[in-house]
Design a protein around this motif. Structure first.
Motif, PDB file in Angstrom:
ATOM      1  N   HIS A  26       0.827  -1.203   0.000  1.00  0.00           N
ATOM      2  CA  HIS A  26       0.000   0.000   0.000  1.00  0.00           C
ATOM      3  C   HIS A  26       0.864   1.257   0.000  1.00  0.00           C
ATOM      4  O   HIS A  26       0.332   2.368   0.112  1.00  0.00           O
ATOM      5  CB  HIS A  26      -0.915   0.000   1.236  1.00  0.00           C
ATOM      6  CG  HIS A  26      -1.895  -1.133   1.243  1.00  0.00           C
ATOM      7  ND1 HIS A  26      -2.938  -1.231   0.336  1.00  0.00           N
ATOM      8  CD2 HIS A  26      -1.982  -2.244   2.030  1.00  0.00           C
ATOM      9  CE1 HIS A  26      -3.630  -2.325   0.572  1.00  0.00           C
ATOM     10  NE2 HIS A  26      -3.078  -2.973   1.589  1.00  0.00           N
ATOM     11  N   ASP A  27       2.160   1.082  -0.114  1.00  0.00           N
ATOM     12  CA  ASP A  27       3.085   2.218  -0.156  1.00  0.00           C
ATOM     13  C   ASP A  27       3.379   2.554  -1.620  1.00  0.00           C
ATOM     14  O   ASP A  27       4.163   1.860  -2.284  1.00  0.00           O
ATOM     15  CB  ASP A  27       4.380   1.857   0.578  1.00  0.00           C
ATOM     16  CG  ASP A  27       5.322   3.053   0.702  1.00  0.00           C
ATOM     17  OD1 ASP A  27       5.132   4.045  -0.030  1.00  0.00           O
ATOM     18  OD2 ASP A  27       6.262   2.988   1.521  1.00  0.00           O
ATOM     19  N   PRO A  28       2.762   3.592  -2.178  1.00  0.00           N
ATOM     20  CA  PRO A  28       2.979   3.920  -3.600  1.00  0.00           C
ATOM     21  C   PRO A  28       4.426   4.287  -3.894  1.00  0.00           C
ATOM     22  O   PRO A  28       4.912   4.039  -5.003  1.00  0.00           O
ATOM     23  CB  PRO A  28       2.037   5.104  -3.836  1.00  0.00           C
ATOM     24  CG  PRO A  28       1.793   5.689  -2.478  1.00  0.00           C
ATOM     25  CD  PRO A  28       1.845   4.544  -1.529  1.00  0.00           C
ATOM     26  N   LEU A  29       5.121   4.888  -2.936  1.00  0.00           N
ATOM     27  CA  LEU A  29       6.518   5.253  -3.143  1.00  0.00           C
ATOM     28  C   LEU A  29       7.384   4.009  -3.301  1.00  0.00           C
ATOM     29  O   LEU A  29       8.240   3.936  -4.195  1.00  0.00           O
ATOM     30  CB  LEU A  29       7.025   6.105  -1.975  1.00  0.00           C
ATOM     31  CG  LEU A  29       8.470   6.626  -2.099  1.00  0.00           C
ATOM     32  CD1 LEU A  29       8.610   7.506  -3.341  1.00  0.00           C
ATOM     33  CD2 LEU A  29       8.867   7.397  -0.850  1.00  0.00           C
ATOM     34  N   LEU A  30       7.148   3.014  -2.448  1.00  0.00           N
ATOM     35  CA  LEU A  30       7.893   1.756  -2.529  1.00  0.00           C
ATOM     36  C   LEU A  30       7.577   1.032  -3.840  1.00  0.00           C
ATOM     37  O   LEU A  30       8.480   0.510  -4.501  1.00  0.00           O
ATOM     38  CB  LEU A  30       7.553   0.859  -1.346  1.00  0.00           C
ATOM     39  CG  LEU A  30       8.187  -0.541  -1.342  1.00  0.00           C
ATOM     40  CD1 LEU A  30       9.702  -0.444  -1.346  1.00  0.00           C
ATOM     41  CD2 LEU A  30       7.689  -1.353  -0.148  1.00  0.00           C
ATOM     42  N   ALA A  31       6.307   1.011  -4.212  1.00  0.00           N
ATOM     43  CA  ALA A  31       5.905   0.358  -5.460  1.00  0.00           C
ATOM     44  C   ALA A  31       6.580   1.022  -6.654  1.00  0.00           C
ATOM     45  O   ALA A  31       7.050   0.344  -7.579  1.00  0.00           O
ATOM     46  CB  ALA A  31       4.390   0.411  -5.620  1.00  0.00           C
ATOM     47  N   TYR A  35       9.237  -0.741  -9.243  1.00  0.00           N
ATOM     48  CA  TYR A  35       8.952  -0.727 -10.685  1.00  0.00           C
ATOM     49  C   TYR A  35      10.126  -0.108 -11.454  1.00  0.00           C
ATOM     50  O   TYR A  35      10.582  -0.651 -12.466  1.00  0.00           O
ATOM     51  CB  TYR A  35       7.677   0.048 -10.953  1.00  0.00           C
ATOM     52  CG  TYR A  35       7.293   0.091 -12.417  1.00  0.00           C
ATOM     53  CD1 TYR A  35       6.524  -0.908 -12.982  1.00  0.00           C
ATOM     54  CD2 TYR A  35       7.720   1.141 -13.229  1.00  0.00           C
ATOM     55  CE1 TYR A  35       6.180  -0.880 -14.321  1.00  0.00           C
ATOM     56  CE2 TYR A  35       7.392   1.183 -14.569  1.00  0.00           C
ATOM     57  CZ  TYR A  35       6.615   0.169 -15.113  1.00  0.00           C
ATOM     58  OH  TYR A  35       6.295   0.207 -16.451  1.00  0.00           O
ATOM     59  N   GLN A  36      10.625   1.027 -10.967  1.00  0.00           N
ATOM     60  CA  GLN A  36      11.729   1.706 -11.648  1.00  0.00           C
ATOM     61  C   GLN A  36      12.998   0.857 -11.635  1.00  0.00           C
ATOM     62  O   GLN A  36      13.744   0.840 -12.611  1.00  0.00           O
ATOM     63  CB  GLN A  36      11.990   3.064 -10.994  1.00  0.00           C
ATOM     64  CG  GLN A  36      10.889   4.083 -11.245  1.00  0.00           C
ATOM     65  CD  GLN A  36      11.145   5.410 -10.552  1.00  0.00           C
ATOM     66  OE1 GLN A  36      12.160   5.587  -9.874  1.00  0.00           O
ATOM     67  NE2 GLN A  36      10.222   6.338 -10.701  1.00  0.00           N
ATOM     68  N   ALA A  37      13.233   0.150 -10.513  1.00  0.00           N
ATOM     69  CA  ALA A  37      14.430  -0.685 -10.420  1.00  0.00           C
ATOM     70  C   ALA A  37      14.362  -1.839 -11.422  1.00  0.00           C
ATOM     71  O   ALA A  37      15.357  -2.147 -12.097  1.00  0.00           O
ATOM     72  CB  ALA A  37      14.581  -1.230  -8.999  1.00  0.00           C
ATOM     73  N   VAL A  38      13.202  -2.474 -11.519  1.00  0.00           N
ATOM     74  CA  VAL A  38      13.041  -3.573 -12.479  1.00  0.00           C
ATOM     75  C   VAL A  38      13.150  -3.058 -13.906  1.00  0.00           C
ATOM     76  O   VAL A  38      13.810  -3.666 -14.759  1.00  0.00           O
ATOM     77  CB  VAL A  38      11.682  -4.278 -12.267  1.00  0.00           C
ATOM     78  CG1 VAL A  38      11.444  -5.316 -13.354  1.00  0.00           C
ATOM     79  CG2 VAL A  38      11.644  -4.947 -10.900  1.00  0.00           C
ATOM     80  N   GLU A  39      12.521  -1.925 -14.176  1.00  0.00           N
ATOM     81  CA  GLU A  39      12.575  -1.339 -15.518  1.00  0.00           C
ATOM     82  C   GLU A  39      14.007  -0.982 -15.899  1.00  0.00           C
ATOM     83  O   GLU A  39      14.450  -1.238 -17.027  1.00  0.00           O
ATOM     84  CB  GLU A  39      11.697  -0.097 -15.586  1.00  0.00           C
ATOM     85  CG  GLU A  39      11.616   0.514 -16.977  1.00  0.00           C
ATOM     86  CD  GLU A  39      10.741   1.753 -17.004  1.00  0.00           C
ATOM     87  OE1 GLU A  39      10.079   1.993 -18.014  1.00  0.00           O
ATOM     88  OE2 GLU A  39      10.735   2.491 -15.992  1.00  0.00           O
ATOM     89  N   HIS A  40      14.754  -0.401 -14.961  1.00  0.00           N
ATOM     90  CA  HIS A  40      16.137  -0.031 -15.216  1.00  0.00           C
ATOM     91  C   HIS A  40      16.984  -1.272 -15.504  1.00  0.00           C
ATOM     92  O   HIS A  40      17.844  -1.259 -16.402  1.00  0.00           O
ATOM     93  CB  HIS A  40      16.707   0.725 -14.017  1.00  0.00           C
ATOM     94  CG  HIS A  40      18.115   1.206 -14.221  1.00  0.00           C
ATOM     95  ND1 HIS A  40      19.216   0.448 -13.898  1.00  0.00           N
ATOM     96  CD2 HIS A  40      18.599   2.358 -14.751  1.00  0.00           C
ATOM     97  CE1 HIS A  40      20.306   1.101 -14.197  1.00  0.00           C
ATOM     98  NE2 HIS A  40      19.969   2.269 -14.730  1.00  0.00           N
ATOM     99  N   GLU A  41      16.756  -2.351 -14.773  1.00  0.00           N
ATOM    100  CA  GLU A  41      17.522  -3.578 -14.982  1.00  0.00           C
ATOM    101  C   GLU A  41      17.198  -4.201 -16.345  1.00  0.00           C
ATOM    102  O   GLU A  41      18.088  -4.687 -17.041  1.00  0.00           O
ATOM    103  CB  GLU A  41      17.211  -4.578 -13.873  1.00  0.00           C
ATOM    104  CG  GLU A  41      17.984  -5.895 -13.981  1.00  0.00           C
ATOM    105  CD  GLU A  41      19.491  -5.722 -13.913  1.00  0.00           C
ATOM    106  OE1 GLU A  41      20.212  -6.571 -14.485  1.00  0.00           O
ATOM    107  OE2 GLU A  41      19.946  -4.734 -13.295  1.00  0.00           O
ATOM    108  N   LEU A  42      15.932  -4.162 -16.740  1.00  0.00           N
ATOM    109  CA  LEU A  42      15.545  -4.684 -18.051  1.00  0.00           C
ATOM    110  C   LEU A  42      16.185  -3.866 -19.167  1.00  0.00           C
ATOM    111  O   LEU A  42      16.639  -4.412 -20.180  1.00  0.00           O
ATOM    112  CB  LEU A  42      14.023  -4.669 -18.200  1.00  0.00           C
ATOM    113  CG  LEU A  42      13.255  -5.680 -17.354  1.00  0.00           C
ATOM    114  CD1 LEU A  42      11.758  -5.459 -17.488  1.00  0.00           C
ATOM    115  CD2 LEU A  42      13.617  -7.108 -17.750  1.00  0.00           C
ATOM    116  N   GLN A  43      16.230  -2.551 -18.968  1.00  0.00           N
ATOM    117  CA  GLN A  43      16.868  -1.691 -19.957  1.00  0.00           C
ATOM    118  C   GLN A  43      18.358  -1.996 -20.063  1.00  0.00           C
ATOM    119  O   GLN A  43      18.920  -2.045 -21.166  1.00  0.00           O
ATOM    120  CB  GLN A  43      16.670  -0.218 -19.580  1.00  0.00           C
ATOM    121  CG  GLN A  43      15.236   0.270 -19.700  1.00  0.00           C
ATOM    122  CD  GLN A  43      15.053   1.677 -19.184  1.00  0.00           C
ATOM    123  OE1 GLN A  43      15.998   2.309 -18.697  1.00  0.00           O
ATOM    124  NE2 GLN A  43      13.846   2.188 -19.278  1.00  0.00           N
TER     125      GLN A  43
END
Length: 232
Positions: A26-31, A35-43
């Motif tokens: 329920h923490d939007p900041l953590l979510a 998301y950004q960490a996974v996206e950065h790793e995929l990139q």
């Protein structure tokens, strides 16, 4: 039965995260951080794979300065945001290539000398080069304003659209994009398409025909024009 375009696994994972993360926390900041960490790793993985593929297929007929300079120029054009360093190894007959990215990451590769590369490339037998085909795009709010882009012929319009959106996001997150935003440049599609490096579009299988957008030309009726000379 209508054929559906299959999304890339990376895009499927990101879409899944958008659905799962709000339910898992329920923490939007953590979510957002996850998301950004996974996206950065995929990139990072995608760029590393693209770099390895580039090193495997680039033509290097010899280690003479003109050939080495040509390879360095190709790397710089394909990976526009990175600093390129090359080091010939005449004993091993290879060229070490290092790409330093703005986020601090470094990609290294080795290109082997192939004396047949020059002639094979001239005969078009080195590799199958996919052609670019027209890919005109417009924004939902202004369908009459069209950008005449191009896409690799093996990409569907849906896949090209996803790739274009990903390229735009990568551009604004890059060092160049962040500097433009700090300098007051509007984060918009017209600004992106006018400033994005050709190499970044090329990585996505896209090409820019015109840097400046142009409105669709409305042609006059040719039927009426053809009747005028014979009018009595």
């Amino acid at each position: 039965m209508k054929k559906q375009t299959k999304a890339a696994p990376e895009n499927q994972l990101l879409e899944l995260l958008k659905e799962v993360l709000p339910k898992a926390t329920h923490d939007p900041l953590l979510a957002g951080k996850i998301y950004q960490a996974v996206e950065h790793e995929l990139q990072a993985q995608a760029r590393s794979a693209a770099f390895e593929k580039f090193c495997a297929r680039v033509a290097l007929p010899n280690l003479e300065p003109p050939s080495v300079a040509e390879v360095k120029a190709q790397v710089a054009a394909s990976f526009a945001d990175g600093d390129v360093t090359v080091k010939p190894n005449r004993k091993e007959q290879s060229l070490a290539v290092e790409l330093s990215l703005p986020d601090g990451a470094q990609l290294t590769g080795e290109i082997r000398v192939n004396p047949q590369a020059a002639s094979a490339d001239e005969d078009g037998e080195l590799e199958l080069v996919l052609k670019f085909v027209p890919f005109p795009v417009c924004l939902p709010g202004d369908p009459e304003l069209v950008w005449l882009l191009a896409k690799r012929e093996n990409l569907s319009p849906e896949e090209a659209g996803i790739a274009l959106g990903k390229a735009e996001e990568d551009f604004w997150l890059s060092k160049t994009g962040q500097k433009l935003l700090r300098d007051g440049t509007e984060r918009s599609f017209p600004e992106f398409i006018a400033r994005v490096p050709a190499g970044l579009l090329s990585e996505a299988g896209l090409k820019r025909h015109y840097k400046e957008p142009e409105a669709v030309k409305a042609l006059r009726s040719l039927v009426k024009a053809a009747r005028r000379p014979g009018r009595s």
